[in-house]
Design an enzyme around this catalytic site. Structure first.
Site, PDB file in Angstrom:
ATOM      1  N   ARG A  83      13.319  -6.219  -1.698  1.00 39.82           N
ATOM      2  CA  ARG A  83      12.574  -4.994  -1.413  1.00 39.82           C
ATOM      3  C   ARG A  83      13.355  -3.815  -1.978  1.00 39.82           C
ATOM      4  O   ARG A  83      14.520  -3.623  -1.613  1.00 39.82           O
ATOM      5  CB  ARG A  83      12.380  -4.838   0.103  1.00 39.82           C
ATOM      6  CG  ARG A  83      11.765  -3.504   0.478  1.00 39.82           C
ATOM      7  CD  ARG A  83      11.383  -3.410   1.961  1.00 39.82           C
ATOM      8  NE  ARG A  83      10.848  -2.082   2.183  1.00 39.82           N
ATOM      9  CZ  ARG A  83      11.442  -1.121   2.902  1.00 39.82           C
ATOM     10  NH1 ARG A  83      12.582  -1.358   3.535  1.00 39.82           N
ATOM     11  NH2 ARG A  83      10.898   0.070   3.001  1.00 39.82           N
ATOM     12  N   HIS A 127      10.640   6.125  -0.660  1.00 41.51           N
ATOM     13  CA  HIS A 127      11.768   6.021   0.268  1.00 41.51           C
ATOM     14  C   HIS A 127      12.546   7.340   0.184  1.00 41.51           C
ATOM     15  O   HIS A 127      13.704   7.372  -0.239  1.00 41.51           O
ATOM     16  CB  HIS A 127      12.617   4.796  -0.058  1.00 41.51           C
ATOM     17  CG  HIS A 127      13.501   4.319   1.063  1.00 41.51           C
ATOM     18  ND1 HIS A 127      13.490   3.011   1.525  1.00 41.51           N
ATOM     19  CD2 HIS A 127      14.420   4.963   1.827  1.00 41.51           C
ATOM     20  CE1 HIS A 127      14.384   2.881   2.516  1.00 41.51           C
ATOM     21  NE2 HIS A 127      14.964   4.060   2.709  1.00 41.51           N
ATOM     22  N   GLU A 172       9.338   4.632   6.618  1.00 41.40           N
ATOM     23  CA  GLU A 172       9.769   5.397   7.797  1.00 41.40           C
ATOM     24  C   GLU A 172       9.333   6.858   7.802  1.00 41.40           C
ATOM     25  O   GLU A 172      10.184   7.774   7.737  1.00 41.40           O
ATOM     26  CB  GLU A 172      11.295   5.311   7.952  1.00 41.40           C
ATOM     27  CG  GLU A 172      11.813   3.896   8.122  1.00 41.40           C
ATOM     28  CD  GLU A 172      13.308   3.841   8.416  1.00 41.40           C
ATOM     29  OE1 GLU A 172      13.996   4.868   8.287  1.00 41.40           O
ATOM     30  OE2 GLU A 172      13.796   2.766   8.799  1.00 41.40           O
ATOM     31  N   ASN A 297      11.154  -1.823  10.475  1.00 38.39           N
ATOM     32  CA  ASN A 297      12.606  -1.704  10.329  1.00 38.39           C
ATOM     33  C   ASN A 297      13.187  -1.587  11.727  1.00 38.39           C
ATOM     34  O   ASN A 297      12.792  -0.706  12.501  1.00 38.39           O
ATOM     35  CB  ASN A 297      12.980  -0.450   9.537  1.00 38.39           C
ATOM     36  CG  ASN A 297      12.475  -0.505   8.099  1.00 38.39           C
ATOM     37  OD1 ASN A 297      12.010  -1.550   7.622  1.00 38.39           O
ATOM     38  ND2 ASN A 297      12.575   0.615   7.406  1.00 38.39           N
ATOM     39  N   TYR A 299      16.793  -1.492  14.046  1.00 40.83           N
ATOM     40  CA  TYR A 299      18.249  -1.399  14.129  1.00 40.83           C
ATOM     41  C   TYR A 299      18.765  -1.439  15.554  1.00 40.83           C
ATOM     42  O   TYR A 299      19.778  -2.047  15.855  1.00 40.83           O
ATOM     43  CB  TYR A 299      18.732  -0.111  13.447  1.00 40.83           C
ATOM     44  CG  TYR A 299      18.562  -0.170  11.950  1.00 40.83           C
ATOM     45  CD1 TYR A 299      19.552  -0.714  11.150  1.00 40.83           C
ATOM     46  CD2 TYR A 299      17.385   0.270  11.346  1.00 40.83           C
ATOM     47  CE1 TYR A 299      19.388  -0.812   9.777  1.00 40.83           C
ATOM     48  CE2 TYR A 299      17.216   0.170   9.971  1.00 40.83           C
ATOM     49  CZ  TYR A 299      18.222  -0.376   9.196  1.00 40.83           C
ATOM     50  OH  TYR A 299      18.053  -0.483   7.840  1.00 40.83           O
ATOM     51  N   GLU A 356      13.556  -4.156   7.252  1.00 39.45           N
ATOM     52  CA  GLU A 356      14.974  -3.788   7.300  1.00 39.45           C
ATOM     53  C   GLU A 356      15.536  -4.220   8.642  1.00 39.45           C
ATOM     54  O   GLU A 356      14.877  -4.066   9.675  1.00 39.45           O
ATOM     55  CB  GLU A 356      15.203  -2.266   7.183  1.00 39.45           C
ATOM     56  CG  GLU A 356      14.959  -1.682   5.820  1.00 39.45           C
ATOM     57  CD  GLU A 356      15.202  -0.171   5.768  1.00 39.45           C
ATOM     58  OE1 GLU A 356      15.992   0.355   6.581  1.00 39.45           O
ATOM     59  OE2 GLU A 356      14.575   0.470   4.914  1.00 39.45           O
TER      60      GLU A 356
HETATM   61  C1  GBH Z   1      16.907   3.154   7.648  1.00 40.01           C
HETATM   62  O1  GBH Z   1      16.613   4.166   8.559  1.00 40.01           O
HETATM   63  C2  GBH Z   1      16.608   3.627   6.245  1.00 40.01           C
HETATM   64  O2  GBH Z   1      15.348   3.151   5.826  1.00 40.01           O
HETATM   65  C3  GBH Z   1      17.675   3.269   5.247  1.00 40.01           C
HETATM   66  O3  GBH Z   1      17.466   3.990   4.073  1.00 40.01           O
HETATM   67  C4  GBH Z   1      19.038   3.506   5.846  1.00 40.01           C
HETATM   68  O4  GBH Z   1      20.073   3.352   4.929  1.00 40.01           O
HETATM   69  C5  GBH Z   1      19.197   2.534   6.977  1.00 40.01           C
HETATM   70  O5  GBH Z   1      18.166   2.646   7.899  1.00 40.01           O
HETATM   71  C6  GBH Z   1      20.511   2.683   7.730  1.00 40.01           C
HETATM   72  O6  GBH Z   1      20.572   3.937   8.344  1.00 40.01           O
HETATM   73  O7  GBH Z   1      21.242   7.448  17.077  1.00 40.01           O
HETATM   74  O8  GBH Z   1      21.060   5.590  18.626  1.00 40.01           O
HETATM   75  O9  GBH Z   1      19.371   7.346  18.612  1.00 40.01           O
HETATM   76  C7  GBH Z   1      17.181   4.019   9.839  1.00 40.01           C
HETATM   77  C8  GBH Z   1      16.332   4.574  10.953  1.00 40.01           C
HETATM   78  C9  GBH Z   1      16.375   5.932  12.885  1.00 40.01           C
HETATM   79  C10 GBH Z   1      17.725   3.993  12.857  1.00 40.01           C
HETATM   80  C11 GBH Z   1      17.256   6.580  13.909  1.00 40.01           C
HETATM   81  C12 GBH Z   1      18.602   4.561  13.946  1.00 40.01           C
HETATM   82  C13 GBH Z   1      18.855   6.392  15.586  1.00 40.01           C
HETATM   83  C14 GBH Z   1      19.424   5.603  16.712  1.00 40.01           C
HETATM   84  N1  GBH Z   1      17.145   5.046  12.059  1.00 40.01           N
HETATM   85  N2  GBH Z   1      17.944   5.589  14.724  1.00 40.01           N
HETATM   86  S1  GBH Z   1      20.342   6.563  17.842  1.00 40.01           S
END
Ligand code: GBH
Length: 458
Positions: A83, A127, A172, A297, A299, A356
């Protein structure tokens, strides 16, 4: 892999696609090469004080020049899918109008090389790197952005749709507006409660217009990618429950609701107050387009508490016993299962890709024997892949998994300080070294998930 049991608990469904993800601005470098125009990220990163250490994407992973080596690397790891995103201002230097053939050729050659190596391309149109020329015309605040985005999409559909079969409109939209228009940490760096909902709404109109244009031109699949973080209340109080509902609507429903249900969740009016506009009901006809899949995505999660923060009046509370990655995000695999079930219950049986998932951890330097020992990343991936499998068992139609990221790369405003790659990049020499997590992931792919029957090695 053959030594693993055939009655595997974690074998993934036939056809499940294993891959890795990147984005143009984060890896390519050479942003102005071959007739490209500047993007808002090139401009933002060259504005003093906007990124950590003034880091910018002028070189990044030099993928623009090393793409052939990177495709070989993917092949050697056994990736089945890749991707990546296209830089809009390489294709249309002014954002609309004149097409820059040299920019198109770069992605065309990349796609050919992927296909020759049996790697399926998943192409993201946007992006975060808007052509600077379009920001000068108001960017996502200008309603014309829907036409601009459809025009850009059409150029790529016509050039690549025979070869690219999986398309993504936006990556996103939440991050684009929360970072770019509300809090200002990301390009174009605005801070306005009034602008944020307008940018969001226009992004969704642009998404709808690009899908519509795809149906007229393309023969394959198109979808939207959103970042989702399940929100859990910090206590049983009514105030925390309400804060959790606001946070959930703001991050998780603000884009999926209009795209899939044709309306906004009511909590957004509470969040934005008088800054929440009366949107034209006609707009939703453009925004709701049938999608072939949704990309998620994932995390982390957050545990939510009512507070005074602007404008949500909700914030995340740190969990004393939890593990956090280097970005300060809690490692919480169960949240991925929970959110996939929530997705199915709320939006129905749409195919899902995990587009992701990954984490930054302090990696040791490349050892003398050539290894980069990253047990915490292996542990993270292991647990999240099991969480995905649990959701598949519970009936969610999950079609593939793209680890973030193939390479250590430019983490936006945080510069090169955070390493998310399964492959280590030496920014001095541009040498790539697969970390232990890459070797492990390669075995997961080779065993179609049966490797996950083994406990996490750490
Ligand atoms: C992605 O966004 C992006 O698509 C990518 O480009 C980037 O490199 C990758 O993630 C890594 O950052 O601070 O505990 O409240 C990430 C989206 C949104 C994930 C905000 C974490 C905050 C968590 N992010 N979120 S917190």
């Amino acid at each position: 892999a053959d030594a693993l049991p055939s009655n595997s608990r974690y074998q993934f469904p036939k056809g499940f696609l294993w891959g890795a993800a990147t984005a143009a601005h984060q890896i390519e470098g050479s942003p102005m090469a071959d007739g490209a125009g500047p993007s808002i990220w090139t401009r933002f990163a060259h504005t003093p004080g906007m990124t950590l250490n003034g880091d910018n994407g002028d070189i990044a992973c030099d993928h623009y020049r090393r793409w052939q080596d990177d495709v070989k690397l993917m092949r050697d790891l056994g990736l089945q899918a890749y991707r990546f995103s296209v830089s809009w201002s390489r294709i249309l230097p002014e954002g609309t109008g004149r097409v820059n053939q040299a920019g198109l050729d770069f992605y065309s050659r990349l796609v050919d090389a992927l296909l020759e190596n049996g790697i399926e391309p998943l192409l993201t149109l946007y992006h975060w790197d808007l052509p600077a020329a379009l920001d000068d015309r108001g960017g996502w605040l200008n309603r014309d952005c829907a036409d601009w985005f459809a025009e850009y999409g059409r150029v790529l559909y016509r050039a690549l749709d025979g070869r690219v079969k999986k398309w993504v409109t936006l990556n996103e939209p939440w991050v684009i507006t929360d970072g770019g228009y509300l809090h200002g940490a990301l390009a174009p760096g605005h801070r306005s409660r009034y602008e944020a909902p307008i940018a969001s709404h226009n992004l969704m109109r642009a998404h709808g217009a690009a899908v519509q244009a795809y149906r007229a031109e393309g023969k394959h699949e198109i979808g939207l990618v959103v970042n989702i973080e399940p929100k859990y209340p910090a206590s049983e109080s009514e105030a925390d429950a309400a804060a959790t509902r606001r946070a959930h609507a703001y991050m998780n429903e603000q884009y999926l609701h209009p795209a899939l249900l044709g309306r906004y969740p009511p909590e957004l009016k509470e969040v934005f107050g008088d800054a929440w506009p009366d949107f034209d009901p006609e707009d939703f006809k453009l925004i709701v387009q049938p999608l072939d899949f949704v990309g998620i995505n994932y995390y982390t999660r957050s545990v939510t508490q009512a507070n005074d923060s602007y404008p949500l009046k909700a914030g995340a509370v740190r969990q004393p016993l939890a593990t956090y990655s280097e970005t300060g995000w809690e490692v919480f695999p169960q949240g991925l299962t929970d959110l996939l079930l929530w997705f199915k219950n709320t939006y129905g049986d749409l195919p899902v890709y995990i587009t992701e998932n990954g984490a930054a951890f302090f990696d040791p330097p490349v050892a003398e024997n050539g290894h980069v020992c990253d047990p915490l990343r292996i542990n993270y991936l292991h647990k999240h892949l099991r969480a995905i499998h649990d959701a598949i068992d519970a009936g969610v139609d999950i079609r593939g998994y793209m680890v973030w990221s193939l390479l250590d790369n430019l983490e936006w405003s945080l510069g090169y300080s955070k390493r998310f790659g399964i492959v280590h990049v030496n920014y001095g020499t541009q040498e790539r070294t697969p970390k232990d997590s890459a070797l492990w992931y390669s075995q997961v792919i080779g065993s179609h998930g049966r490797k996950l029957d083994e406990p996490s090695p750490y």
